[in-house]
Design a protein around this motif. Structure first.
Motif, PDB file in Angstrom:
ATOM      1  N   VAL A  34       2.258   4.406   8.885  1.00 15.58           N
ATOM      2  CA  VAL A  34       0.816   4.654   8.969  1.00 15.58           C
ATOM      3  C   VAL A  34       0.236   4.527   7.560  1.00 15.58           C
ATOM      4  N   ILE A  35      -0.880   3.804   7.450  1.00 18.67           N
ATOM      5  CA  ILE A  35      -1.534   3.720   6.132  1.00 18.67           C
ATOM      6  C   ILE A  35      -2.911   4.364   6.211  1.00 18.67           C
ATOM      7  N   LYS A  36      -3.293   4.999   5.100  1.00 17.29           N
ATOM      8  CA  LYS A  36      -4.612   5.631   5.063  1.00 17.29           C
ATOM      9  C   LYS A  36      -5.436   4.976   3.958  1.00 17.29           C
ATOM     10  N   ILE A  37      -6.446   4.236   4.382  1.00 22.47           N
ATOM     11  CA  ILE A  37      -7.348   3.621   3.411  1.00 22.47           C
ATOM     12  C   ILE A  37      -8.759   4.128   3.750  1.00 22.47           C
ATOM     13  N   ASN A 281      -7.413  -2.826  -8.026  1.00 20.32           N
ATOM     14  CA  ASN A 281      -8.694  -2.717  -7.311  1.00 20.32           C
ATOM     15  C   ASN A 281      -9.440  -4.059  -7.307  1.00 20.32           C
ATOM     16  N   GLN A 282      -9.442  -4.725  -8.464  1.00 23.18           N
ATOM     17  CA  GLN A 282     -10.114  -6.042  -8.554  1.00 23.18           C
ATOM     18  C   GLN A 282      -9.479  -7.020  -7.574  1.00 23.18           C
ATOM     19  N   GLU A 283      -8.134  -7.047  -7.590  1.00 23.07           N
ATOM     20  CA  GLU A 283      -7.436  -8.020  -6.728  1.00 23.07           C
ATOM     21  C   GLU A 283      -7.645  -7.683  -5.250  1.00 23.07           C
ATOM     22  N   GLY A 284      -7.599  -6.387  -4.945  1.00 27.04           N
ATOM     23  CA  GLY A 284      -7.764  -5.957  -3.559  1.00 27.04           C
ATOM     24  C   GLY A 284      -9.155  -6.252  -3.031  1.00 27.04           C
ATOM     25  N   LYS A 285     -10.155  -6.036  -3.876  1.00 29.52           N
ATOM     26  CA  LYS A 285     -11.543  -6.336  -3.492  1.00 29.52           C
ATOM     27  C   LYS A 285     -11.678  -7.825  -3.170  1.00 29.52           C
ATOM     28  N   ALA A 286     -11.144  -8.658  -4.068  1.00 30.19           N
ATOM     29  CA  ALA A 286     -11.261 -10.115  -3.896  1.00 30.19           C
ATOM     30  C   ALA A 286     -10.572 -10.537  -2.590  1.00 30.19           C
ATOM     31  N   PHE A 287      -9.419  -9.933  -2.319  1.00 29.67           N
ATOM     32  CA  PHE A 287      -8.688 -10.259  -1.086  1.00 29.67           C
ATOM     33  C   PHE A 287      -9.524  -9.881   0.145  1.00 29.67           C
ATOM     34  N   LEU A 288     -10.080  -8.684   0.116  1.00 31.45           N
ATOM     35  CA  LEU A 288     -10.885  -8.234   1.269  1.00 31.45           C
ATOM     36  C   LEU A 288     -12.103  -9.139   1.468  1.00 31.45           C
ATOM     37  N   VAL A 345      -9.826   0.320  -1.067  1.00 31.78           N
ATOM     38  CA  VAL A 345      -8.978  -0.775  -1.535  1.00 31.78           C
ATOM     39  C   VAL A 345      -7.564  -0.232  -1.737  1.00 31.78           C
ATOM     40  N   GLY A 346      -6.645  -0.686  -0.873  1.00 28.57           N
ATOM     41  CA  GLY A 346      -5.269  -0.202  -0.945  1.00 28.57           C
ATOM     42  C   GLY A 346      -4.395  -1.168  -1.728  1.00 28.57           C
ATOM     43  N   THR A 347      -3.085  -0.997  -1.594  1.00 29.53           N
ATOM     44  CA  THR A 347      -2.145  -1.964  -2.176  1.00 29.53           C
ATOM     45  C   THR A 347      -2.198  -3.227  -1.315  1.00 29.53           C
ATOM     46  N   GLN A 348      -1.589  -4.304  -1.805  1.00 24.49           N
ATOM     47  CA  GLN A 348      -1.607  -5.559  -1.026  1.00 24.49           C
ATOM     48  C   GLN A 348      -0.926  -5.347   0.333  1.00 24.49           C
ATOM     49  N   ARG A 349       0.176  -4.595   0.351  1.00 19.49           N
ATOM     50  CA  ARG A 349       0.856  -4.355   1.625  1.00 19.49           C
ATOM     51  C   ARG A 349      -0.065  -3.644   2.605  1.00 19.49           C
ATOM     52  N   GLU A 350      -0.788  -2.666   2.123  1.00 18.52           N
ATOM     53  CA  GLU A 350      -1.710  -1.917   2.994  1.00 18.52           C
ATOM     54  C   GLU A 350      -2.845  -2.815   3.494  1.00 18.52           C
ATOM     55  N   LEU A 351      -3.361  -3.627   2.584  1.00 18.80           N
ATOM     56  CA  LEU A 351      -4.488  -4.479   2.981  1.00 18.80           C
ATOM     57  C   LEU A 351      -4.041  -5.562   3.960  1.00 18.80           C
ATOM     58  N   ASP A 352      -2.804  -6.081   3.779  1.00 15.94           N
ATOM     59  CA  ASP A 352      -2.261  -7.072   4.741  1.00 15.94           C
ATOM     60  C   ASP A 352      -2.194  -6.450   6.126  1.00 15.94           C
ATOM     61  N   LYS A 353      -1.666  -5.238   6.178  1.00 16.70           N
ATOM     62  CA  LYS A 353      -1.528  -4.565   7.479  1.00 16.70           C
ATOM     63  C   LYS A 353      -2.916  -4.328   8.099  1.00 16.70           C
TER      64      LYS A 353
END
Ligand SMILES: Cc1ncc(COP(=O)(O)O)c(C=O)c1O
Length: 362
Positions: A34-37, A281-288, A345-353
């Protein structure tokens, strides 16, 4: 049993409902992952230096903390380039919001906030018998003229979250200058800068210049976000001494724990952790942004560590479905936005999920 007669204002307050903890969701839905973002926490975890400091401080918790936070006060004042007496510390930034209300808001006083913002400003005012007045935002941006239009002779303070939670939008320097120029002189501007360490917009100005110029400005900051020690509960207010001195009268004697003070002292020195956190955070924002673009979802570019996105469907239903899949986000409904969610904005693994589950649900 007959309940003692309670204060009438208490009936106007809704108790804060935090997101479900990860463990509860695991148990309820029989999930392992379970991830919490949902709460704008630091996905990298705490500053490692803070963890070391907490371990060392653990052997001293038979003693009360320093109520004045002397060491932290000196260090933070130097870090910010202000005087130590311009600071007040709280059991989280939340407590500073209440310190202000307790010292300044009389029954019948009004406070003005944008209608989509952090809930505790209104709660603290209600608790003191004050009246929160909300004004609409424009395209999820704070509308300074609308705030000024709501001012009456009862207005005690205007609250701006900069960057704003949950929209991530920023109020630039010229608009803050304009607001301060037009506000009544005896009214205070509460500038909540809980996310200021994440800002990269060159048009941003922090509150410090106004405070140094002795304006009626109170800023709020926290160690819960970029420093990653939300669980310790420590935040602080910055204001001219004449304001801090009044707020100090409301503060409980040992409100900030020994552990929290030591953790904050160490976290402040952990420049690497702050830099890494900002980068993630910068990378996660761009990914989202990329993924939301692909899905045709509108979002507000953010200056914080969360993104406000229109999922174009009932956010409560979407929230429930994501939760069943092990993804906890924040629904927009409590903010009055029925088709929005706020995603930290989570880690890349969290954002992928998150994106994988979002695609399935949509
Ligand atoms: C805008 C804003 N202000 C204040 C806070 C309070 O932070 P804390 O009490 O953890 O310092 C938060 C927490 O999420 C927030 O989003």
């Amino acid at each position: 049993m007959k309940t003692p007669k309670f204060r009438e204002t208490i009936m106007q307050i809704t108790a804060y409902v935090p997101g479900k903890p990860i463990e509860d969701v695991k148990r309820e839905f029989g999930l392992d992952d379970v991830i919490k973002i949902a709460s704008n926490e630091n996905p990298l975890g705490p500053s490692p230096k803070a963890v070391e400091a907490i371990k060392a401080a653990a052997c001293e918790i038979n003693q009360y903390p320093d109520g004045a936070c002397f060491e932290l006060r000196q260090k933070l004042a130097k870090h910010l380039g202000i005087n130590p007496e311009n600071l007040i510390f709280g059991d989280g930034g939340d407590e500073v919001i209440f310190h202000f209300a307790e010292a300044f808001i009389n029954p019948g006083d009004e406070i003005i906030t944008p209608d989509t913002t952090f809930s505790e400003y209104a709660t603290s005012a209600l608790l003191m018998g004050g009246k929160p007045v909300t004004v609409p935002m424009k395209d999820w941006e704070i509308d300074v003229d609308a705030l000024l239009g709501a001012v009456t002779d009862k207005t005690k303070a205007i609250y701006i979250t900069n960057p704003n939670n949950p929209t991530g939008s920023l109020l630039p320097k010229e608009k803050i200058d304009y607001l301060l120029e037009k506000m009544p002189e005896d009214c205070l501007l509460f500038l909540d800068e809980a996310y200021y360490e994440y800002v990269d917009d060159p048009g941003y100005t922090s509150s410090l210049e106004y405070i140094k110029a002795d304006k009626n400005v109170l800023a709020l900051r926290t160690f819960s976000k970029v420093y990653g020690i939300a669980g310790c509960r420590i935040g602080y207010g910055i204001a001219p001494k004449r304001i801090i001195d009044l707020m100090e009268k409301t503060r409980l004697p040992f409100n900030v724990s020994r552990i929290a003070q030591k953790a904050a002292l160490a976290a402040l020195d952990d420049i690497d952790h702050v830099a890494k956190s900002r980068k993630v955070n910068q990378e996660g924002k761009a990914f989202l942004y990329r993924e939301f673009d692909k899905l045709g979802l509108e979002y507000k570019p953010t200056q914080g560590n969360f993104v406000w996105v229109d999922v174009k469907t009932d956010c409560k239903a979407l929230f429930a479905k994501l939760q069943r899949m092990g993804v906890i986000v924040r629904a927009g409904a409590p903010f009055g936005a029925p088709t929005h969610i706020r995603v930290s904005v989570g880690t890349q693994r969290e954002l992928d999920k998150f994106i994988e589950c979002l695609k399935k649900v949509l």
